[in-house]
Design a protein around this motif. Structure first.
Motif, PDB file in Angstrom:
ATOM      1  N   ILE A  28     -26.005 -21.568  25.662  1.00 32.42           N
ATOM      2  CA  ILE A  28     -24.699 -21.130  25.143  1.00 32.42           C
ATOM      3  C   ILE A  28     -23.650 -21.206  26.267  1.00 32.42           C
ATOM      4  O   ILE A  28     -22.521 -21.617  26.042  1.00 32.42           O
ATOM      5  N   HIS A  29     -24.050 -20.824  27.486  1.00 29.04           N
ATOM      6  CA  HIS A  29     -23.183 -20.909  28.671  1.00 29.04           C
ATOM      7  C   HIS A  29     -22.696 -22.363  28.857  1.00 29.04           C
ATOM      8  O   HIS A  29     -21.497 -22.613  29.002  1.00 29.04           O
ATOM      9  N   GLU A  30     -23.623 -23.313  28.793  1.00 30.43           N
ATOM     10  CA  GLU A  30     -23.264 -24.727  28.995  1.00 30.43           C
ATOM     11  C   GLU A  30     -22.413 -25.250  27.840  1.00 30.43           C
ATOM     12  O   GLU A  30     -21.503 -26.052  28.049  1.00 30.43           O
ATOM     13  N   ILE A  31     -22.718 -24.799  26.616  1.00 31.90           N
ATOM     14  CA  ILE A  31     -21.903 -25.221  25.462  1.00 31.90           C
ATOM     15  C   ILE A  31     -20.465 -24.748  25.676  1.00 31.90           C
ATOM     16  O   ILE A  31     -19.504 -25.465  25.400  1.00 31.90           O
ATOM     17  N   GLY A  32     -20.320 -23.531  26.240  1.00 31.31           N
ATOM     18  CA  GLY A  32     -18.987 -22.994  26.540  1.00 31.31           C
ATOM     19  C   GLY A  32     -18.222 -23.935  27.456  1.00 31.31           C
ATOM     20  O   GLY A  32     -17.087 -24.319  27.156  1.00 31.31           O
ATOM     21  N   HIS A  33     -18.860 -24.351  28.572  1.00 30.37           N
ATOM     22  CA  HIS A  33     -18.211 -25.299  29.498  1.00 30.37           C
ATOM     23  C   HIS A  33     -17.794 -26.572  28.757  1.00 30.37           C
ATOM     24  O   HIS A  33     -16.681 -27.056  28.902  1.00 30.37           O
ATOM     25  N   SER A  34     -18.739 -27.099  27.966  1.00 29.63           N
ATOM     26  CA  SER A  34     -18.514 -28.394  27.315  1.00 29.63           C
ATOM     27  C   SER A  34     -17.363 -28.321  26.308  1.00 29.63           C
ATOM     28  O   SER A  34     -16.541 -29.230  26.242  1.00 29.63           O
TER      29      SER A  34
ATOM     30  N   PHE B 165     -24.572 -14.617  39.511  1.00 27.50           N
ATOM     31  CA  PHE B 165     -25.084 -15.762  40.276  1.00 27.50           C
ATOM     32  C   PHE B 165     -24.145 -16.972  40.146  1.00 27.50           C
ATOM     33  O   PHE B 165     -23.801 -17.629  41.116  1.00 27.50           O
ATOM     34  N   ASN B 166     -23.695 -17.219  38.912  1.00 22.09           N
ATOM     35  CA  ASN B 166     -22.810 -18.372  38.700  1.00 22.09           C
ATOM     36  C   ASN B 166     -21.433 -18.175  39.306  1.00 22.09           C
ATOM     37  O   ASN B 166     -20.712 -19.146  39.524  1.00 22.09           O
ATOM     38  N   LEU B 167     -21.060 -16.916  39.556  1.00 24.09           N
ATOM     39  CA  LEU B 167     -19.732 -16.673  40.130  1.00 24.09           C
ATOM     40  C   LEU B 167     -19.740 -16.719  41.658  1.00 24.09           C
ATOM     41  O   LEU B 167     -18.690 -16.573  42.289  1.00 24.09           O
TER      42      LEU B 167
ATOM     43  N   MET C 117     -22.034 -24.009  41.930  1.00 24.35           N
ATOM     44  CA  MET C 117     -21.902 -22.887  40.992  1.00 24.35           C
ATOM     45  C   MET C 117     -20.473 -22.856  40.438  1.00 24.35           C
ATOM     46  O   MET C 117     -19.540 -23.374  41.051  1.00 24.35           O
ATOM     47  N   ASP C 118     -20.333 -22.200  39.281  1.00 13.80           N
ATOM     48  CA  ASP C 118     -19.013 -22.122  38.648  1.00 13.80           C
ATOM     49  C   ASP C 118     -17.999 -21.460  39.576  1.00 13.80           C
ATOM     50  O   ASP C 118     -16.834 -21.823  39.607  1.00 13.80           O
ATOM     51  N   GLY C 119     -18.472 -20.458  40.347  1.00 21.33           N
ATOM     52  CA  GLY C 119     -17.569 -19.740  41.251  1.00 21.33           C
ATOM     53  C   GLY C 119     -16.931 -20.666  42.279  1.00 21.33           C
ATOM     54  O   GLY C 119     -15.773 -20.463  42.665  1.00 21.33           O
TER      55      GLY C 119
HETATM   56 ZN   LIG Z   1     -21.750 -22.687  34.461  1.00 22.73          ZN
END
Ligand SMILES: [Zn+2]
Length: 362
Positions: free
Chosen positions: A57-63, A152-154, A160-162
């Motif tokens: 769901i996290h990756e779908i959000g980015h996409s 972790f992603n931040l 990382m997304d951060g």
């Molecule tokens: Zn991400």
């Protein structure tokens, strides 16, 4: 990515699962079932699938956000280390990059909040566990994992997304390459702290640090390469000594040039200008299938790429060479002025690097 199974499409984005991910689920099931019985094993396997559903769901959000900004989201692949969304290219505007990067961790926080409401109303949260023994600890564990995923992603380190959020923030006040260099430096310092801490206290943290350190360096090279390519026009890097073919010539003509020169791809020029490009692969395939007397016009690539001498190399690379075309014709006034290929571009970059750092080896 090889060893990935095509599962189908979600919102039009190809979704794949890497074989090693399935092995991980099997391994977790087997090791927990072996110690605590079949039911606990099944619950642990379901739990890891639920964690990866959150990652998905996290990756779908980015996409989906990338798509909103006009960038094509090609695929999402689930690996044992997490999800990878392959997006055509990052949005150029800093605000867009920030929005696209933040949405992933925010989704994990939202999932955690929703689960908290469900579990909170139930019996309260216990300590998150990765080996649930009941549906309550299952949900509590998912809350914990989603919070960890968000934090972790931040971490402000590529990939990382951060790291992207930090670069986006910096790029609001400076150019993209400097912003990337600073973001990469911050990421590498953090990565080294992770490695240093991890070596003494927890090897996993050291491995994560190493992964961050390598990822950061790769991002910097990509951005610098892109900015260098953006500054160079097709006319500067093109080959200007090349032979052309006529559409009615047999490919044996191309073979002569092929043997006696270094040229792989030939522009085919008729009365009205360029009609196609005859590539090495097409020459070889045609000789194998049809002999050397086939006219060039029958085997040339009519769907060829052409650019003007002023076109920047990054665009040419993105639109043609990265998409599988081996050569691009540079055309001005309906005349072929030069040819561009990946080899030529890398030769050009090598010379440029040598000129800017005299004394260093290319
Ligand atoms: Zn991400």
């Amino acid at each position: 990515m090889s060893w990935s199974l095509n599962i189908g499409k979600i919102f039009g984005i190809r979704f794949r699962i890497h074989v090693t991910f399935l092995l991980l689920v099997l391994f977790i099931f087997a090791s927990v079932a072996n110690q605590h019985g079949f039911q606990r094993g099944l619950l642990a396997a379901l739990f890891i699938c639920a964690v990866f559903a959150c990652v998905l769901i996290h990756e779908i959000g980015h996409s989906l956000i990338a798509r909103r900004f006009g960038k094509e989201a090609k695929s999402i692949t689930l690996l044992p280390i997490g999800g990878v969304a392959t997006i055509e290219e990052m949005p150029e505007k800093p605000t867009q990059e920030i929005a696209m990067s933040l949405v992933g961790p925010l989704i994990n926080l939202a999932i955690a909040a929703i689960l908290y409401v469900i579990v909170g109303r139930w019996t309260g949260i216990s300590v998150p566990t990765v080996q649930p023994d009941s549906s309550r600890s299952f949900l509590a564990g998912l809350i914990g994992i989603n919070i960890v995923l968000a934090i972790f992603n931040l971490i402000p380190a590529f990939p990382m997304d951060g790291g992207r959020v930090l670069r986006g923030l910096l790029a609001m006040t400076m150019d993209y390459v400097t912003a990337t260099s600073i973001a990469v430096a911050v990421g590498q310092i953090l990565a080294m702290l992770f490695i240093f801490y991890g070596v003494f206290y927890n090897w996993w943290i050291a491995i994560i640090g190493l992964f961050l350190y390598i990822g950061a360096g790769g991002e910097k090279q990509q951005v610098i390469l892109k900015s260098v390519l953006h500054e160079v026009a097709a006319s500067e890097a093109m080959t200007t000594t090349f032979r052309t073919l006529r559409p009615d010539e047999p490919i044996s003509r191309a073979l002569e040039h092929f043997y006696h020169g270094c040229q792989d791809d030939f522009p085919v020029v008729g009365e009205a200008g360029i009609e196609g490009i005859l590539t090495r692969d097409r020459i070889l395939a045609a000789i194998h299938d049809r002999g050397v007397n086939v006219p060039v016009s029958e085997i040339m690539d009519r769907d060829f790429s052409s650019v003007t001498p002023r076109a920047p190399l990054d665009e040419i690379y993105r639109k043609s060479l990265a998409g599988g075309k081996t050569a691009v014709a540079v055309i001005d006034d309906n005349t072929v002025k030069g040819m561009l290929c990946l080899d030529g571009i890398s030769r050009f970059l090598a010379v440029r690097a040598a000129l800017s750092h005299p004394g260093s080896r290319v």
